[in-house]
Each structure stands twice: as C-alpha cells, then as structure tokens.
Motif scaffolding. Structure first.
Motif, short mmCIF file in Angstrom:
data_model
loop_
_atom_site.label_atom_id
_atom_site.label_comp_id
_atom_site.label_asym_id
_atom_site.label_seq_id
_atom_site.Cartn_x
_atom_site.Cartn_y
_atom_site.Cartn_z
N ARG A 58 0.62 -1.05 -0.09
CA ARG A 58 0.00 0.31 0.21
C ARG A 58 0.82 1.25 -0.40
N SER A 59 1.16 1.48 -1.05
CA SER A 59 2.68 2.57 -1.09
C SER A 59 1.52 3.95 -0.30
N GLY A 60 0.67 4.67 -0.57
CA GLY A 60 -0.20 4.95 0.26
C GLY A 60 -0.03 5.13 1.93
N PHE A 61 0.12 4.26 2.50
CA PHE A 61 0.61 3.87 3.56
C PHE A 61 2.24 4.02 3.71
N ILE A 62 2.61 3.84 2.59
CA ILE A 62 3.89 4.02 3.04
C ILE A 62 4.25 5.26 3.06
N GLU A 63 4.31 6.31 2.35
CA GLU A 63 4.19 7.46 1.65
C GLU A 63 3.41 8.41 2.66
N ALA A 64 2.46 7.38 3.48
CA ALA A 64 2.43 9.02 4.61
C ALA A 64 2.57 8.52 5.75
N ARG A 66 6.42 7.99 5.71
CA ARG A 66 7.63 8.51 5.10
C ARG A 66 7.09 9.70 6.04
N LEU A 67 6.03 10.40 5.86
CA LEU A 67 5.63 11.94 5.79
C LEU A 67 5.43 12.16 7.47
N THR A 68 4.61 11.35 7.98
CA THR A 68 4.20 11.93 9.32
C THR A 68 5.55 10.87 10.18
N LEU A 69 6.72 10.07 10.00
CA LEU A 69 7.89 10.57 10.52
C LEU A 69 8.83 11.21 10.43
N GLY A 70 8.82 12.02 8.84
CA GLY A 70 9.78 13.18 8.99
C GLY A 70 9.28 14.26 10.36
N LEU A 71 7.49 13.97 9.91
CA LEU A 71 7.27 15.28 11.00
C LEU A 71 7.41 14.75 12.44
N ALA A 72 7.64 13.99 12.81
CA ALA A 72 7.91 13.75 13.75
C ALA A 72 8.94 13.98 14.36
N VAL A 73 10.42 13.74 13.47
CA VAL A 73 11.54 13.74 13.78
C VAL A 73 11.79 15.22 13.73
N GLY A 74 11.95 16.10 12.15
CA GLY A 74 11.78 16.93 12.45
C GLY A 74 11.52 18.41 13.56
N SER A 75 9.75 18.16 13.87
CA SER A 75 8.81 19.09 15.00
C SER A 75 9.81 18.39 16.28
N SER A 76 9.93 17.74 16.73
CA SER A 76 10.93 17.30 18.07
C SER A 76 11.96 17.86 18.48
N ARG A 215 -0.65 15.55 0.62
CA ARG A 215 0.03 14.73 0.90
C ARG A 215 -0.77 14.50 2.82
N MET A 216 -0.94 12.90 2.55
CA MET A 216 -1.54 12.81 4.21
C MET A 216 -0.40 12.30 5.06
N THR A 217 -0.78 12.36 6.79
CA THR A 217 -0.66 12.00 7.52
C THR A 217 -0.59 10.16 8.06
N LEU A 218 0.00 9.55 8.94
CA LEU A 218 -0.90 8.42 8.88
C LEU A 218 -2.51 8.33 9.52
N PRO A 219 -2.35 8.70 10.50
CA PRO A 219 -3.30 8.63 11.53
C PRO A 219 -4.75 9.06 10.35
N VAL A 220 -4.20 10.16 9.79
CA VAL A 220 -5.10 10.11 8.64
C VAL A 220 -5.64 9.65 7.61
N ALA A 221 -4.51 8.93 6.94
CA ALA A 221 -4.79 8.10 6.69
C ALA A 221 -5.24 7.01 6.85
N ILE A 222 -5.05 6.44 8.02
CA ILE A 222 -5.65 5.27 8.82
C ILE A 222 -6.86 5.06 8.67
#
Lengths: 264, 353
Positions: A58-64, A66-76, A215-222
């Motif tokens: 499910r490329s949608g989940f993987i893409e989401a 990646r974005l979520t992880l990037g956001l979490a690492v970056g914002s923390s 683009r979607m974040t993981l929780p939104v994608a779920i």
C-alpha cells in the motif's frame, strides 16, 4: 493489616478492571490485525501476518508513514532546540513580558486541537498556501512546542545558575560552560521532551486532518482507509504504530527515571 | 597575589538600592570577612567582584580597573554556597576543570590536581562523583577546584553554612591554615559572626548596603563603631545616659532609669550630652558579700531566667522597673533571686556622643 485486606482487594479489583478497559481495545486491535480472513473480526479467524505484508503493497500508507515520521522527527528536534533557546531566556533572565511570553508558548495546550486545525486551514487558505508539508510542519511545531517548552524550562529552572557561573569563574567562556556543564545536566530532560514531541506529532489526527491537501499523515490515512475499506490492513498498521509508541515511551521512562536518580 | 580596591560601589535592582557606596581595600594575602545580616548586600558585592553583576563605581584588582571584564577572564577562584560541583564530573575532573580551560598539558594538569588533592586531604576520592561525597568533602573539592587555577584571589560565599557544627569548626581551622599556606587574598561573606571572628584577619561589617566598620576581630568586638556593630557582633547591653560630669577620661553619667554610673572613655563628650554605651554580658560580675567595691558600678535586679550552657551561665536580669540585662556568669543563680551586678568603668564602650 487483616482489617484492611478486604478493602485492599476491592481496590485492586477496580484497578484491574480500569486497566483492562484501557488495554482491551488495543488487544482486540492486535487480534483483528492477525486475522487470516478478510473481515475485521475478533477473535481472529485463523492467524496470519498477511495484513502486515499487505502494508508493503500500500504505497499510500508508506508515503504517509514517511511524511509522518519526517514530521515527528523534524518537529521534535526543532521544537526541543527552540525550547532550549526560550528556556535560557525564561529561566536565566528577567525581562518585561516574561510571564506573557511563557503563557504564549504554552497556549496551544489549552486551545482545542480542532480550533487550532481550523485556524491553520483558514489562515493558510487565505494566504494561498496549499502545501501540506509546509503547513503540517508549521502545525506540528505549534502543537509540540508547549510540551517541550514546559519540560525544558522546568529542567533549566531547576538547575542552579551557580554551576555555570562556577565554570565561567574557572575560565570557561559562557557558551562553553553552557555546553559542557548545563547541557549534560539537562540532557535527560531534553531527550524526554523530544520523545514527548515525537509522540505528540506522530499520533496527531485532529488538527492534521485539516491540512491534508496533497499529502496525508498516517493517522489521517488510517482514518480514510477504515471509512472506505473493511479488511484488517488498517488494524495491522495501527498495531504497528502502537508498538512503535510503546518502545518510545519505554525509552522515555528509562531516561526520566535515570534522571530522577541522578539528581538525588 | 593581588590587592583589591573597591571604590564607591553602587548597585540597584529596579528602584531598590542594594549597595549604597561601598569602599573597601584589601591588601595582598589579606583574609577578610564581610559580615552582615541577610540582605545587607554582601553577596551582591561578591558577585560584582566575580564579574557576574553590573555596578557603578570602580573595582580595581592589582591596580587595574576590571570593569567590563567577563568572569572567565578574571582569574578569580569562587567557592559557591552550594559548592556548585559539576555532578557529571569526578572529583579529579572537577579540580582539573579550570586547568583544562587553560589548555594545560595532561602531565602538568595531573601533577597539579594531585598536589591539591594532597593539600585538601582528598586522597582516595579522586574518581568519586560529587553525589557520593559528604558535605565536608564537597567543600574541600570546591576549594581545591577554585585554587587549581592559581587565582588572583579567592571568594567564598557562606563557605561553612551547609556544614554541621563539628565539621564547621574543623573546616574553620583548616580553611585558615590553607589560606596562610597558599597566601592568597581571600574575601568571604557570612552572616555568622563566630565564623567571621574565627577565620578572618579583617572583618567588614555591613548592613543595608553600607559598611559600618572595618577592623580586626578584636577591634570590632572591643571597640564597635556603633550600636549596630555592638549588637551584631557578640551580645551587648545598650544603655542611654546623660553626661553629668567629666574628669579626665572618667565620665559620670545618669541613666534614664536614674542610676548614676561612672565610665572610662576616650570618646569626646561634653557635660549635658546624651550618650549610648554598651556593656558586654561577660563583663558583669555577680557580687558576693565579701566582694571589694572599689569604684565599680552596681546594678540591682531580679533574675528572670537562668540557663546553664556548660562553660557558663546565661542570666536574664531585670533591673528596677523594666530594663532587661543579659549577663554571662561563671556561677548560677536561681530564678526570682535578687542579685547585684558589678561592672568596671573600663568595661563600658561609649558608642555615640
């Protein structure tokens, strides 16, 4: 002792039931994700990891993800660094409006997330910004900052200024004293603040759902997935996230507890 | 070792004037104590010398004005009240920190650290962390760390206040020995008069942002400059009186309660002047029937309370009417008993004429 025993048992029982109520949905979720069949049923009909495998397709989940992880690492990271700067000003100096600045930094905590998300949506739309990465970065910084500011300011305020002054009197430049003496002292708190921010950003749904233009974040994608599909893929993904969060919280606890022992 | 000169140092926080023009000169190798109640500005003065606070006035170390020089270039050793040892560094690393900042080569650094470990009797503790040291050991590490940089002077902020009584007395002796041995100009602040009297060559009495008296320990005790000093250093009984007659150095005066006393003083007073004088509690004698009177003054009163303190008794005596006198006596009296207190004219200290 014996007189207390019956009441003791009742309290234990209530405690156990409450904990069960908290954990049960997660157990069921994990159970559902292990279904061999295509339905979201519990108890699972046969055990299988096929829905976890399916995640990879499910490329949608993987893409989401990646974005979520990037956001979490970056914002923390950004929010811990920003909090450190803010904390130096707030904990070491007195200036007019100091209390106001602190309140301002903590204010996203008391505004409902729906309101924050709506606010961002309306403001960014008005400005013609429809870039999810940019908007979500800004949003997640706003949401994580109160947590990190709180932890870092408390850590720095709790540290006597005399340590840094001692280092300076011994010949350390102010910046060197800060990095060699202060940072190691508040290090565990910085890690704790970072983990806090990471989890807050990673799991955020309420405010993030307003800003998923391209683009979607993981929780939104779920959320989107469970609205449209009925197979256990979303359950598998959710279980995976639970595991990641549990690991992070374990790290957080380790550092917090270590910190508590070190300061005694 | 440096001489330090402070001239008209002033400091305000907001509208509050903490230091109101402090001038002080410390000779090289002098051991001085600033003694004053909390809030008198003594810690602010220390922070100014250390470079951690703004001020108005002039501060010279070895004749050079150090205004604007940041703390890390001042080369002044500071022992903080909470010791401020670096918790994540061992004893040896703490002591060597200042040397490391000066990029001193490892062999020389180790040599100097071990020299200080010997001087402060810290052998065997080099690899410990501060959390595993006792209060006295922490203090010794803090002193060693401050001395390691061969500072121009040493500042100590309430150095013994965190220690228990027995350890404090030991450290007093030790601190004095170390200061003599190293010969470093030392300034420490304290609110504990015993500590100041025991340690310092020079005592600077401060209150409300001003210096009230500078002198040797015996100076400030035997010849307090004013009522504040008399009351703050040791215990004292203050009396107000009017001068009736002067013959040479002998003054005859009438107390407000009516008693007529004679005092010996070089203080310049005139007949009719109102004066305040002080008599220390240990200067009173309890008279016995066979006591020689000579020219001693006599107060009569009733014992309010009597406390045995081991080496002496502390009596509270109420003179005719209401005046209370603190008396330190070598023998006890029971409460309620009438006593006669003798004191010699030489033992009165005339404070203000």
């Amino acid at each position: 002792m014996t007189a207390h025993a019956p009441r003791h048992i009742v309290i234990r029982l209530i405690g156990a039931i409450l904990i069960m109520l908290l954990i049960l949905p997660i157990f069921i979720l994990v159970g559902v994700s292990l279904n061999a069949g295509v339905e979201q049923t519990f108890p699972p009909q046969g055990l299988s990891l096929r829905w976890y495998e399916n995640l990879a397709n499910r490329s949608g989940f993987i893409e989401a993800g990646r974005l979520t992880l990037g956001l979490a690492v970056g914002s923390s990271i950004v929010s811990v660094l920003a909090s450190l700067c803010a904390a130096v000003a707030l904990a070491r100096y007195t200036f007019p409006g100091r209390a106001f600045v602190l309140t301002l930094l903590l204010s996203p905590l008391i505004v409902p997330q729906v309101v924050v998300g709506m606010g961002f949506l309306i403001t960014l739309s008005a400005l013609g910004v429809f870039n999810s990465l940019f908007s979500l970065s800004l949003l997640h910084l706003t949401i994580t900052l109160p947590f990190t500011v709180r932890v870092v300011v408390a850590a720095l305020s709790g540290m006597p200024a005399s340590l840094e002054q001692a280092a300076q009197s011994l010949g350390a430049r102010p910046l060197r004293a800060f990095f060699e003496i202060t940072i190691p002292q508040i290090g565990p708190s910085l890690v704790a603040a970072g983990v806090f921010a990471f989890v807050t950003s990673f799991e955020n749904f309420t405010a993030s759902q307003f800003l998923v233009w391209d683009r979607m974040t993981l929780p939104v994608a779920i959320y989107t997935s469970i609205q449209t599909e009925n197979d256990p893929t979303a359950a598998a993904l959710s279980s995976l996230i639970v595991v990641i969060v549990v690991v992070l919280i374990a790290i957080f606890h380790r550092f917090v507890i270590k910190h508590m022992f070190a300061s005694s | 070792m440096a001489a330090v000169e402070l001239e008209d140092i002033r400091l305000s926080y907001g509208g509050l004037e903490v230091l109101k023009g402090v001038s002080l000169r410390l000779a090289s190798s002098e051991f001085a104590a600033i003694l004053g109640p909390s809030g008198c500005g003594k810690t602010s003065l220390l922070r100014i010398i250390g470079g951690f606070s703004d001020y108005k006035g002039s501060l010279r170390i070895d004749g050079r004005d150090v205004a604007g020089e940041p703390p890390h270039r001042r080369n002044i050793g500071i022992v903080f009240q909470d010791y401020a040892l670096f918790p994540h560094k061992t004893v040896a690393e703490n002591i060597g920190y200042g040397l490391r900042m000066r990029s001193i080569a490892k062999p020389r650094l180790d040599e100097r650290v071990s020299g200080l470990v010997d001087l402060l009797k810290l052998q065997g503790l080099e690899q410990r962390y501060p959390a595993h040291l006792s209060g006295g050991q922490k203090q010794r590490v803090a002193i060693a760390r401050a001395l390691a940089i061969e500072p121009k002077m040493l500042l100590l902020d309430e150095p013994l206040s965190a220690l228990d009584k027995k350890l404090r007395e030991e450290m007093q002796v030790e601190l004095r020995q170390i200061q003599k041995k190293v010969g470093i100009t030392t300034l420490f602040v304290t609110h504990d008069q015993e500590e100041a009297l025991a340690l310092a060559d020079t005592i600077v009495i401060m209150t409300e942002g001003r210096i009230r008296q500078i002198g040797t320990p015996s100076d400030v005790y035997l010849r307090p400059a004013d009522e504040f000093v008399a009351g703050f250093v040791g215990q004292s009984n203050l009396f107000n009186a009017e001068v009736m007659k002067i013959e040479g150095a002998t003054i005859t005066a009438r107390l407000d309660g009516g008693e007529v006393v004679t005092l010996n003083s070089k203080e310049l007073v005139k007949t009719g002047n109102r004066i305040t004088f002080c008599v220390r509690p240990e200067r009173f004698c309890l008279s016995r029937p066979d006591t020689q009177m000579n020219d001693a003054n006599i107060f009569e009163g009733r014992v309010d309370h009597a406390v045995f303190l081991g080496s002496h008794w502390q009596l509270g005596v109420t003179m005719n009417g209401s005046r209370k006198i603190k008396v330190q006596a070598s023998e006890g009296r029971s409460e309620g008993e009438t006593v006669r207190l003798l004191w010699q004219p030489d033992n009165a200290i005339v404070l203000s004429a």
